[in-house]
Enzyme design. Sequence first.
Site, short mmCIF file in Angstrom:
data_model
loop_
_atom_site.label_atom_id
_atom_site.label_comp_id
_atom_site.label_asym_id
_atom_site.label_seq_id
_atom_site.Cartn_x
_atom_site.Cartn_y
_atom_site.Cartn_z
N LYS A 170 -83.67 -28.46 -8.30
CA LYS A 170 -83.26 -28.75 -9.63
C LYS A 170 -84.60 -28.83 -10.58
CE LYS A 170 -81.49 -32.10 -12.73
NZ LYS A 170 -82.77 -32.23 -13.50
N GLY A 201 -79.74 -27.83 -14.62
CA GLY A 201 -78.70 -28.79 -15.13
C GLY A 201 -79.18 -30.26 -15.10
N GLY A 203 -78.90 -34.27 -14.68
CA GLY A 203 -78.90 -35.34 -13.66
C GLY A 203 -77.59 -35.67 -13.11
N VAL A 206 -76.20 -32.10 -11.42
CA VAL A 206 -77.23 -31.64 -10.55
C VAL A 206 -77.64 -32.41 -9.47
CG1 VAL A 206 -78.70 -29.58 -9.73
CG2 VAL A 206 -77.02 -29.24 -11.68
N GLY A 207 -78.42 -33.18 -10.01
CA GLY A 207 -79.31 -34.25 -9.20
C GLY A 207 -78.14 -35.23 -8.36
N GLU A 245 -91.72 -39.82 -5.50
CA GLU A 245 -92.92 -40.39 -6.07
C GLU A 245 -92.42 -40.64 -7.35
OE1 GLU A 245 -95.56 -40.18 -8.63
OE2 GLU A 245 -95.41 -37.89 -8.29
N CYS A 279 -98.56 -39.75 -13.59
CA CYS A 279 -98.29 -40.59 -12.79
C CYS A 279 -99.23 -41.23 -12.30
CB CYS A 279 -97.25 -40.26 -11.78
SG CYS A 279 -97.66 -39.29 -10.87
N GLU A 377 -95.04 -48.93 -17.13
CA GLU A 377 -95.75 -47.46 -17.26
C GLU A 377 -95.16 -46.60 -18.62
OE1 GLU A 377 -95.98 -43.65 -14.39
OE2 GLU A 377 -94.05 -44.36 -14.76
#
Length: 475
Positions: A170, A201, A203, A206-207, A245, A279, A377
Site C-alpha cells: 500500500k 487506497g 488506511g 487497505v491498511g 519505523e 524521520c 515531531e
Amino acid sequence: MNNHNKLYIDGQWVESTSSHWLDVINPATEEVITRVPAASREDVDRAVQAAAQAFDRWANTPASERRALLLRVAELMEVRRDELVDAVTDSLGCPRHITGWLHVEGPIEAFRLFAEHASITEETAEHGHSLVWREAVGVCGFINPWNYPLHQFVGKVGAALAAGCTMVVKPSEQTPLQDYLMAEILHEVGLPAGVFNLVPGHGPEVGQGLCEHPQVDMVSFTGSTRAGIEIARACAPTVKRVTQELGGKSPYIITEDCDFTAAVRYGVDDVMINSGQTCTALTRMLVPAGRYDEALEIIRTRVGEIEVGMGEGAFMGPLSSMRQWQQVQDYIQLGLDEGATLVCGGPGKPEGQGQGFYARPTVFAGVTNAMCIAREEIFGPVLCVIAYDDLDQAVAIANDTPYGLSSGVYARDHTAALAIARRIRAGLCFVNGGEFNYQAPFGGYKQSGNGREFSIHGVEEFTEIKSAQLGVPAQ
C-alpha cells in the site's frame, strides 16, 4: 507509465472494485496531476489471496534465481531513473536536482545489496545434534510513507524478495507514482505472478485490511508513532509479526572542541533537506552554552543562503501537502507561544512563493527540552537550539524523549564522538557528518519503533528461524 487507473494483482493490471479515487497533487503547483484507485477491502483480499498462492513457489525458488532477478530490477531502475526522479519530484515536491541523489540513487544501490543476501535461506548451521536455518516469514503487508517513498518501498520490498516472501504493498495516498513504476519494472523482469501486488487506497480500507487479514503473516509500517500504535492493535488478534519505523525527535550533540562551523552548518542542512520531512532529522541541536551565540550566528548565515523553490539553486522545496503545511505553521506559532526566540524564518510562506505549500526555514533559540517544539515531531523545516553546560547534561537532554530513532554527534575526532554516541539511546547515530549507509541496519528504540531495515539485518526481519533435532542414525 499508463497504469495509474489500475491495481496490480496476481501479475496483471486490473480494475478496482471500488468507485473511489485518490487525487495526486503536485505540492509546488497545488494542481492535481493524476489520480489512482482508492481500493476496497475486496481488492485487498484478492491481492492477499494471490500472494498466498504464490508463496510456496517463490519461497522455494533457488537463491541464485532470486539474486539474479533483484539485480535485474536494479538495472531497470537505472534505465528508468529519470522517470523515478520525475515521479517523486512531482508528487512529493522535492527539487528535481536533489531528488536524484536523495531519493533514487540510494534505493537502486540498496536493491543491489539485497540481492547479495538472497542466500540467507540456504544457509544451515550446526548446533550440537541440531540444524538451524531461516525460512521466509510468509505473506507480508507493507504500508509505506510519503516522505521517502521509493526509499521505504525498496527497504521493505527488496528485503522481502531476497528472503523469499510474497507481498501486498500500500503506497501513501500522496506519493503512489514511483510504486507504479516499480510494479512495471518487477513485471518486466519476470517476477512470478502474485509475488508482488500493488493496492493503493485509504488506511481504513487497505491498511487496516492488511493488518486484520488472517492470511497476512507480517506487516511492516513506516509512519507516525500514533498510527503505528493503531497498526499494532489491528495486528494483535492474528498475532502477526509487526515491524515499525516511526517518529523521531533526534538530538545532535556538538562538542566544544570540534570543527564548530562545519558541525553547525551540517546540522542546519540535515534539518532543512527534504523540507524537514525526514524521520531521522536532527531537530534538536545541543550546543555548549559558552558557544551558543556563535552557533546562532553560523545558523543565521547558513539559513540565509538557503533558496526555497523548485529551481536549480533551490535547497528546499514545498511541504508535501496543505495539511502538512498547516501542521508546521501550528508548531511555529506554538513555539512563539511557548516563549522560544525566533532566530530565522517564522510563520507564513517565503517571499515570492504564493503558490505551493512552501514554508520558511525556521530556527528557534532559547528552547528548553520541556517545550512541545522540543518534544513533538514537527516534520517540517524547524530547528530547536538548546544549550548545555557539560556532556553529562547534553546526554541527559538527548535521552529525555520518548523517541529513539536517530541521533548525531560532532566531536574533535571519531573516538571522542563514539564515546558519546554509545550513551545515546537511539538506533542510529551520525558521527562527525557521516552519511546514511545502506549496508548498515536502520531502525529505532523506544517509541520510534521496532525491527530493522536494510543490510542483512533487514532481510533477517522477513525470516523465521527453524531448528531440526537429529536422532541417532539407525544401525
